[in-house]
Design an enzyme around this catalytic site. Structure first.
Site, PDB file in Angstrom:
ATOM      1  N   TYR A  69      -0.918 -32.783  24.844  1.00 20.62           N
ATOM      2  CA  TYR A  69      -1.629 -33.786  24.060  1.00 20.62           C
ATOM      3  C   TYR A  69      -0.731 -34.984  23.731  1.00 20.62           C
ATOM      4  O   TYR A  69       0.459 -34.818  23.429  1.00 20.62           O
ATOM      5  CB  TYR A  69      -2.115 -33.189  22.731  1.00 20.62           C
ATOM      6  CG  TYR A  69      -3.338 -32.317  22.827  1.00 20.62           C
ATOM      7  CD1 TYR A  69      -4.540 -32.822  23.322  1.00 20.62           C
ATOM      8  CD2 TYR A  69      -3.303 -31.000  22.387  1.00 20.62           C
ATOM      9  CE1 TYR A  69      -5.668 -32.023  23.395  1.00 20.62           C
ATOM     10  CE2 TYR A  69      -4.426 -30.189  22.455  1.00 20.62           C
ATOM     11  CZ  TYR A  69      -5.602 -30.716  22.959  1.00 20.62           C
ATOM     12  OH  TYR A  69      -6.719 -29.917  23.029  1.00 20.62           O
ATOM     13  N   LYS A 109       6.112  -9.216  -0.855  1.00 22.20           N
ATOM     14  CA  LYS A 109       5.163 -10.315  -1.031  1.00 22.20           C
ATOM     15  C   LYS A 109       4.981 -11.051   0.293  1.00 22.20           C
ATOM     16  O   LYS A 109       5.756 -10.860   1.232  1.00 22.20           O
ATOM     17  CB  LYS A 109       5.651 -11.280  -2.110  1.00 22.20           C
ATOM     18  CG  LYS A 109       6.997 -11.936  -1.823  1.00 22.20           C
ATOM     19  CD  LYS A 109       7.424 -12.835  -2.966  1.00 22.20           C
ATOM     20  CE  LYS A 109       8.767 -13.497  -2.648  1.00 22.20           C
ATOM     21  NZ  LYS A 109       9.162 -14.465  -3.676  1.00 22.20           N
TER      22      LYS A 109
END
Length: 822
Positions: free
Chosen positions: A717, A493
């Site tokens: 940033y 999965k």
């Protein structure tokens, strides 16, 4: 070489009466790798987790008629024309037959053992000696109790020199391998900790490895290694040695100087009181030691120092793995463009066959000339053509003078041949590839990497390398902890925890996994469309998704009355009976599942219908990795035992039962019942800290730019980080859109560059991140390891307070997956 069946019977000590006439050219131990069935002898090997006797009827149906077995079964009585050689131990029989085959050759045989460097030394000796001899050598790293006899079996009448590896993992194994290889010349490479767990000491392991050389004329080793030298004396082998030393001028081969240059290493040496030198295009210590071992062998075989110097300068890296990459226009590329000897072609064709499954991909082979084979071209390419035909190749493209001259030997209608790689590239034939499984197999001088570059779909320079051999190792590691009759369900999965569900599923299917499990039906449908035929459990099915499940033969988990009643109604409307489902019991996880007090209602509902049949009952352990919750774990198991027993009793038939996850297999295999589920452990992460797993995924990127930034400047940033020193800051091609958690910013995370940790500085950006390489010898373009060998995903997860699952499954789809296999 061919062996008549009576000679094989005599060699194995088996009566030859009542045997059907047959000629044998191929020994087979893996029932999935049939090439020439009528001339194949199959050995039904047994291990803890597998019994190859189970595949004999299947092999018979495929045309195999000769079998070495250690037991007889009634079902074989009707196999007309089959020969069965009943022996006590099939592996011993395989080794005995290979030993007999070896005895027919009076040629130099080089045997190589050690902990590290065996394959590199073997391949470099091939590169150094291929102009002088027709060489047969171990394919890749076939050095085990099974691999060695299969390697030696390759010796034929054209062979002038053999080079074989021998690897051991426990005491007394070398005594089986020595008479099979029976080397006349030996090489002992570096001794290290590999496979040390089964030996009391390094000395014991060294003495065991030296057993390979007891009948040698001579063997090569580093006499500066005190452990090895003392073991040589203990074995009384010193009279057979050709030793080399950096310290002892009286050694057979004295290494007088080693000078590491920018991209190469110059090695000066003295031999027979003359001084010589050569350069190798490598600077690492392991390569230097491997080259010196090769030097000693070349000198012993009378290769002139001038020839050695010339050939050493052109040594090529040893690519011990082939890789799988996504190609353009729906194609898949298997890149093995490093050598093209006949034996490696066979291995690559086998791997190509594994990847095809049921998906409609045309099998294409792009093959260069096979260099320095020592076999007449017509005979050589007839053999290659037969191999290609037996492997189901539908299209062949040959490149090179010799293969072009023998084009008529290839019988498939779709065939094209070119004199050079340039001719191929100029033809634009590459634009015609559509939905093909393309195997690239070329000698290095043909530069097949140029072909790979135009065929490969390029998405992003950042790659997730997925080691398929490690997946298989981990799969077998957990299987070995369970009884042989316990089925294993492997979790694929979340795109196989980020590794790529399709390729992982193909690998598991090839290695006879019992079940796969996914989260949602969409994941399972993708696998079905790629040819995966294994049973697949869908853990979180949609209430209205029953039709999709039955269309694709998928088995749903059922966890509440709502979904159970929906599926019953759908099965009745469709006229379906006994459709397999898997019941989830909530024993304390309190996520999905029927609570114990709901069991009575559950079984009453099931007894009133015929559309569904319970295939398994299972539950999920909450904290099986934690010793502090063992009481709760045992409580869960007892709750599950009671619930499962009640359901079985009420239904009146037996069902599979499973509760163990990866941690459960590691710690509670007394509760293995009929099945177990393998998740994170398959991908190399032990929930309980168990050793013995191999790393599967390595995430890599590159340095785009390096700048010198002054102290007190800020990075990134928000100006979150202010430098307190003059720094070299590298910008790497990986950001949060690729899967980098922003929590790693501002020195909470790190990457690995040239073996050293580099902290992540400033805020993580969408596509980029910055790292401090002030104290690291790093250049623009260098590789950056974001997790993998040397930087475990467990350490990264711990540094930001998360779990390895999150790190693995966060790797973006835009990061290219590259699958590698030895």
């Amino acid at each position: 070489m061919k062996y008549e069946i009576k000679e094989i019977a005599s060699t194995l000590g088996v009566s030859s009466s009542n045997l059907n006439y047959s000629e044998i050219t191929t020994l087979l131990t893996d029932s999935r790798k049939i090439t020439d069935p009528s001339k194949t002898l199959f050995f039904a090997l047994e291990s803890k987790n597998n019994d190859a006797h189970n595949y004999i009827s299947e092999l018979y149906a495929s045309g195999v008629r000769n079998f070495v077995v250690s037991k007889q079964r009634n079902e074989w009585k009707d196999l007309k024309g089959a020969n069965f050689f009943k022996v006590r131990n099939c592996l011993s029989a395989l080794q005995k037959l290979a030993q007999h085959h070896r005895s027919k050759f009076n040629i130099p045989i080089i045997g190589i053992t050690g902990s590290n460097g065996k394959t590199v030394v073997k391949e470099w000796l091939y590169q150094l000696l291929e102009k002088d001899y027709n060489i047969v050598r171990s394919p890749r790293s076939y050095n085990s109790q099974i691999g060695v006899p299969l390697s030696v079996w390759q010796l034929d009448n054209d062979a002038e020199l053999g080079i074989f590896e021998a690897g051991i993992s426990k005491p007394d194994e070398m005594e089986n391998l020595e008479p099979i290889i029976r080397p006349t010349i030996g090489v002992l490479t570096k001794i290290g900790d590999a496979h040390q767990e089964n030996f009391d000491s390094l000395q014991q392991k060294t003495l065991e490895k030296l057993e390979l050389f007891k009948n040698c004329e001579v063997f090569v080793y580093d006499e500066d290694n005190e452990l090895v030298s003392s073991c040589v004396d203990l074995k009384v082998l010193s009279q057979k040695t050709f030793s080399w030393s950096r310290k002892n001028r009286e050694a057979h081969l004295f290494i007088s100087d080693i000078e590491k240059l920018e991209n190469s290493t110059k090695i000066e040496y003295s031999f027979l009181n003359f001084y010589y030198s050569f350069e190798i295009p490598f600077i690492d210590d392991a390569s230097i030691e491997n080259a010196i071992n090769c030097l000693a062998i070349a000198l012993y075989l009378h290769v002139s120092p001038n020839e050695i110097s010339e050939r050493m300068s052109t040594l090529e890296p040893v690519a011990m793995r082939l890789d799988v990459r996504k190609g353009k226009h729906g194609s898949l590329i298997i890149n093995d463009s490093y050598n093209s000897d006949v034996n490696s072609i066979k291995i690559a064709l086998d791997f190509q066959h594994q990847r095809k499954m049921d998906r409609k991909l045309k099998k294409t082979l792009i093959l260069s000339d096979i260099l320095q084979s020592g076999v007449p071209p017509k005979r050589l390419y007839k053999r290659v053509a037969d191999m290609a035909e037996q492997s189901g190749i539908e299209r062949i493209i040959g490149i090179g003078k010799d293969i072009l001259a023998n084009a008529d030997l290839f019988t498939m209608p779709d065939k094209t041949f070119f004199l050079t790689t340039d001719d191929f590239l100029k033809s634009c034939i590459q634009d015609s590839f559509r939905d093909e499984l393309i195997l690239l197999k070329g000698a290095r001088r043909f530069n097949f990497e140029r072909i790979n570059n135009i065929l490969e779909e390029r998405i992003h320079e950042t790659v997730l390398e997925v080691d398929l051999d490690a997946v298989v190792h981990n799969f077998n590691f957990y299987k070995s902890k369970l009884n042989s009759n316990v089925k294993l369900v492997c979790m694929v999965k979340a795109n196989a925890y980020g590794a790529g569900a399709v390729e992982i599923a193909k690998t598991l299917q090839y290695h006879r996994c019992d079940y796969l499990a996914v989260a949602v039906a969409e994941e399972a449908v993708t696998l079905r469309n790629e040819g995966i035929s294994l049973p697949i459990i869908v853990l979180n099915p949609e209430v209205n998704g029953f039709e999709e499940l039955i269309t694709n033969n998928l088995e749903p988990e059922v966890y509440n009355m709502r979904i159970l009643e929906s599926f019953i109604n759908n099965s009745e409307r469709s006229g379906i009976t006994n459709y397999p489902i898997h019941l989830k019991i909530d024993t304390g996880m309190h996520r999905l599942g029927f609570l114990p007090e709901q069991i009575e209602e559950l079984v009453e509902t099931l007894k009133k219908q015929k559309g569904l049949r319970v295939s398994s009952i299972f539950s999920h352990l909450s904290a099986s990795e934690s010793w502090s919750f063992d009481d709760f774990t045992h409580q869960q198991m007892e709750t599950f035992r009671a619930a499962a027993q009640k359901i079985e009793n009420e239904l009146g038939y037996s069902v599979h039962k499973h509760i163990l996850n990866s941690a459960g297999i590691e710690r509670f295999n007394d509760y293995e019942w009929d099945m177990a589920r393998l998740g994170i452990g398959l991908y190399g992460v032990s929930p309980s800290g168990l050793s013995g797993l191999k790393n599967v995924c390595t995430l890599k990127s590159t340095i785009l730019q390096i700048k010198k930034i002054s102290s007190n400047e800020t990075i990134g940033y928000g100006r979150k980080e202010k430098l307190d020193h003059d720094a070299r800051i590298a910008t790497i091609r990986f950001g949060y859109a690729d899967g980098m958690d922003r929590q790693f910013g501002n020195r909470k995370g790190k990457v690995l560059i040239n073996g050293q940790n580099a902290p992540i500085v400033g805020n993580v950006c969408m596509d980029l991140s910055m790292v401090d390489v002030t104290d690291i010898k790093a250049e623009e373009g260098d590789t950056v390891v974001l997790f993998g060998e040397g930087l475990p995903v467990t350490d990264l997860a711990e540094s930001i307070g998360t779990i390895p699952y999150e790190i693995l499954t966060s790797v973006s789809p835009r990061v290219k997956r590259v699958y590698i296999k030895e």
